[in-house]
Scaffold this motif. Structure first.
Motif, PDB file in Angstrom:
ATOM      1  N   GLN A   4       2.767   6.025  -2.903  1.00  0.00           N
ATOM      2  CA  GLN A   4       3.826   6.889  -3.444  1.00  0.00           C
ATOM      3  C   GLN A   4       3.667   7.088  -4.944  1.00  0.00           C
ATOM      4  OE1 GLN A   4       6.046   8.595  -1.756  1.00  0.00           O
ATOM      5  NE2 GLN A   4       6.929   9.466  -3.642  1.00  0.00           N
ATOM      6  N   GLU A   5       3.342   6.001  -5.665  1.00  0.00           N
ATOM      7  CA  GLU A   5       3.171   6.079  -7.120  1.00  0.00           C
ATOM      8  C   GLU A   5       2.031   7.034  -7.497  1.00  0.00           C
ATOM      9  OE1 GLU A   5       1.963   3.215 -10.911  1.00  0.00           O
ATOM     10  OE2 GLU A   5       2.352   2.334  -8.927  1.00  0.00           O
ATOM     11  N   TYR A   6       0.910   6.894  -6.819  1.00  0.00           N
ATOM     12  CA  TYR A   6      -0.239   7.745  -7.157  1.00  0.00           C
ATOM     13  C   TYR A   6      -0.064   9.182  -6.662  1.00  0.00           C
ATOM     14  CZ  TYR A   6      -2.972   3.999  -9.138  1.00  0.00           C
ATOM     15  OH  TYR A   6      -3.410   2.998  -9.968  1.00  0.00           O
ATOM     16  N   LYS A   7       0.730   9.347  -5.607  1.00  0.00           N
ATOM     17  CA  LYS A   7       1.041  10.695  -5.138  1.00  0.00           C
ATOM     18  C   LYS A   7       1.829  11.453  -6.190  1.00  0.00           C
ATOM     19  CE  LYS A   7       3.205  13.196  -1.305  1.00  0.00           C
ATOM     20  NZ  LYS A   7       3.933  13.057  -0.008  1.00  0.00           N
ATOM     21  N   ILE A  25       0.817  -1.209   0.000  1.00  0.00           N
ATOM     22  CA  ILE A  25       0.000   0.000   0.000  1.00  0.00           C
ATOM     23  C   ILE A  25       0.854   1.264   0.000  1.00  0.00           C
ATOM     24  CG2 ILE A  25      -0.278   0.177   2.511  1.00  0.00           C
ATOM     25  CD1 ILE A  25      -3.240   0.904   1.910  1.00  0.00           C
ATOM     26  N   GLU A  26       2.064   1.221   0.706  1.00  0.00           N
ATOM     27  CA  GLU A  26       2.941   2.383   0.714  1.00  0.00           C
ATOM     28  C   GLU A  26       3.492   2.655  -0.678  1.00  0.00           C
ATOM     29  OE1 GLU A  26       3.175  -0.102   2.732  1.00  0.00           O
ATOM     30  OE2 GLU A  26       2.721   0.684   4.749  1.00  0.00           O
ATOM     31  N   GLU A  27       3.849   1.580  -1.372  1.00  0.00           N
ATOM     32  CA  GLU A  27       4.386   1.731  -2.721  1.00  0.00           C
ATOM     33  C   GLU A  27       3.325   2.307  -3.670  1.00  0.00           C
ATOM     34  OE1 GLU A  27       5.971  -1.147  -6.317  1.00  0.00           O
ATOM     35  OE2 GLU A  27       6.319  -1.756  -4.240  1.00  0.00           O
ATOM     36  N   ALA A  28       2.089   1.790  -3.553  1.00  0.00           N
ATOM     37  CA  ALA A  28       0.993   2.298  -4.399  1.00  0.00           C
ATOM     38  C   ALA A  28       0.694   3.759  -4.084  1.00  0.00           C
ATOM     39  CB  ALA A  28      -0.253   1.443  -4.198  1.00  0.00           C
TER      40      ALA A  28
END
Length: 420
Positions: free
Chosen positions: A46-49, A41-44
């Motif tokens: 960051q990507e969408y941010k 969820i952290e990786e997702a």
């Protein structure tokens, strides 16, 4: 703080790319999400941010554009409202001037009518008195003649020639009095009518039989600003002592044009030596004055009013405090205030009218061709003012026509130019 899965009450640690939703570890093992791609969820996040931040730039640009356009439209609205208000004030001002001029015209006509009424009634009263006296004399003569006719022959023939002589004299006086009375009445009515009717209408009038002519045809008032302004028309001429050496004036000093060569003229203090202009010979320090200038098809000209005290040597500073001018350049008509104002013109004027109201502090310009108002300067006047003219240069042969001051129209019922 991590959220909990509503179904399994486990921490949401994964993000399902297929369903675009956070899930827990139990959801990831279920048949629903088993075949889906999931990431931490952290990786997702960051990507969408990063994707959202990249979208902010274009959105901010669009927002800026929208704000600029909004500001422009708001400015257009304000400017349009300002122009409408200015036009409303111009219309109100012009009609107020028209009302004032017509009120003055009304008072002048009523004054003339009252004077003529008083004079005519006095003459009629004199006629009544004379006719009454004549009636008494005739009555006395009739009584005397009747008495003579009843006398014996000897008495009848005594002084009969004197009696007959008095009869002839009385009849002659009656004819003269009647003729004189009718003539004065006719002349009086004609004079009074002449104050109000056009000359072409006077020739159609029948000689009145009495002063009590129907007065409803005595007034001819045209509700036209030019007709009202013509009450203040003056014969303006050009002052040759102020003309630039390259300007050529007509013999009657009513017309000015640009000359190809510099003329040999004395360098007087009042002469403009760099500015291609000339002043009117007449100066005005009060009252209302109106004159018209024929501009024809000229492509450039200046005209208006200036203070007599303006500087005339070297470079001339056309300050709005000393000059109130209208100009034509490159097809544009401008009022030279600060900043200069372009005047919208629907019909190109071949003749321009200038109205100076000294006490009101106004110089108004009119398009005589379509009888419309062009512009009005407002200021506080002091000292002597002079009409100002400039035919400008020839512009390679496209502006050779002169500026010509039109003669003031003949005033009906006397010269009204002295009205202050």
């Amino acid at each position: 703080m991590e959220g909990l899965c509503e179904r399994h009450q486990e921490h949401l640690k994964l993000f399902c790319e297929e369903d675009q939703t956070p899930i827990c570890l139990v959801c990831d093992r279920s048949r629903v999400h088993r075949a889906h791609m999931v990431v931490p969820i952290e990786e997702a996040a960051q990507e969408y941010k990063e994707k959202l931040q990249r979208a902010l730039g274009p959105l901010k640009k669009e927002l800026t554009k929208a704000q600029v356009l909004t500001s422009k439209e708001e400015n257009k609205t304000t400017e349009w409202q300002r122009k409408v208000q200015e036009k409303r004030e111009v219309i109100a001002g012009e009609f107020n001037k028209l009302h004032t001029l017509l009120k003055e015209e009304e008072q002048l006509l009523l004054q003339r009518l009252a004077e003529e009424e008083r004079e005519t009634l006095q003459r009629l009263q004199e006629n009544v008195t004379k006719l009454s006296q004549q009636s008494a004399s005739l009555q006395q003569l009739i009584t005397e003649i009747k008495g003579k006719c009843q006398q014996p022959a000897v008495e009848l023939l005594k002084d009969v020639k004197a009696t007959l002589s008095r009869y002839v004299s009385s009849a002659h006086c009656s004819d003269l009095l009647s003729s004189s009375s009718a003539g004065r009445c006719a002349q009086s009515s004609r004079v009074m009518l002449g104050c109000f009717l056009h000359r072409s209408e006077i020739s159609k009038l029948q000689e009145p039989e009495a002063v009590c002519t129907d007065l409803k045809h005595m007034y001819k008032i045209c509700l036209d600003m030019r007709e009202a302004l013509n009450r203040f028309a003056v014969n303006v001429t050009l002052d040759p002592d102020t003309a630039h050496p390259k300007l050529v004036l007509s013999e009657d000093r009513k017309s000015v044009r640009y000359g190809d060569t510099r003329q040999d003229r004395p360098d007087k203090p009042e002469r403009f030596d760099t500015c291609l202009c000339v002043l009117g010979a007449e100066g005005f320090a009060g009252g209302k004055r109106y004159w018209e200038v024929e501009v024809g098809d000229k492509t450039a000209w200046d005209m208006g009013v200036c203070r007599e005290s303006v500087h005339r040597k070297g470079k001339v500073a056309f300050t709005p405090d000393d000059y109130w001018r209208l100009t034509l350049r490159d097809g544009e008509y401008k009022a030279l205030i600060s900043p200069s104002t372009t005047i919208p013109v629907s019909t190109r004027p071949s003749r321009v009218g200038i109205f100076l109201d000294y006490q009101a502090g106004k110089v108004s310009f009119y398009n005589v061709t379509d009888r419309s108002h062009l512009f009005t300067f407002t200021d506080i006047f002091s000292g002597m003012l002079r009409p100002y003219f400039s035919p400008c240069n020839n512009t390679e042969g496209t502006n050779v026509a002169p500026l010509t001051i039109c003669p003031a129209p003949a005033q009906e019922g006397g010269n009204l130019n002295k009205v202050e």
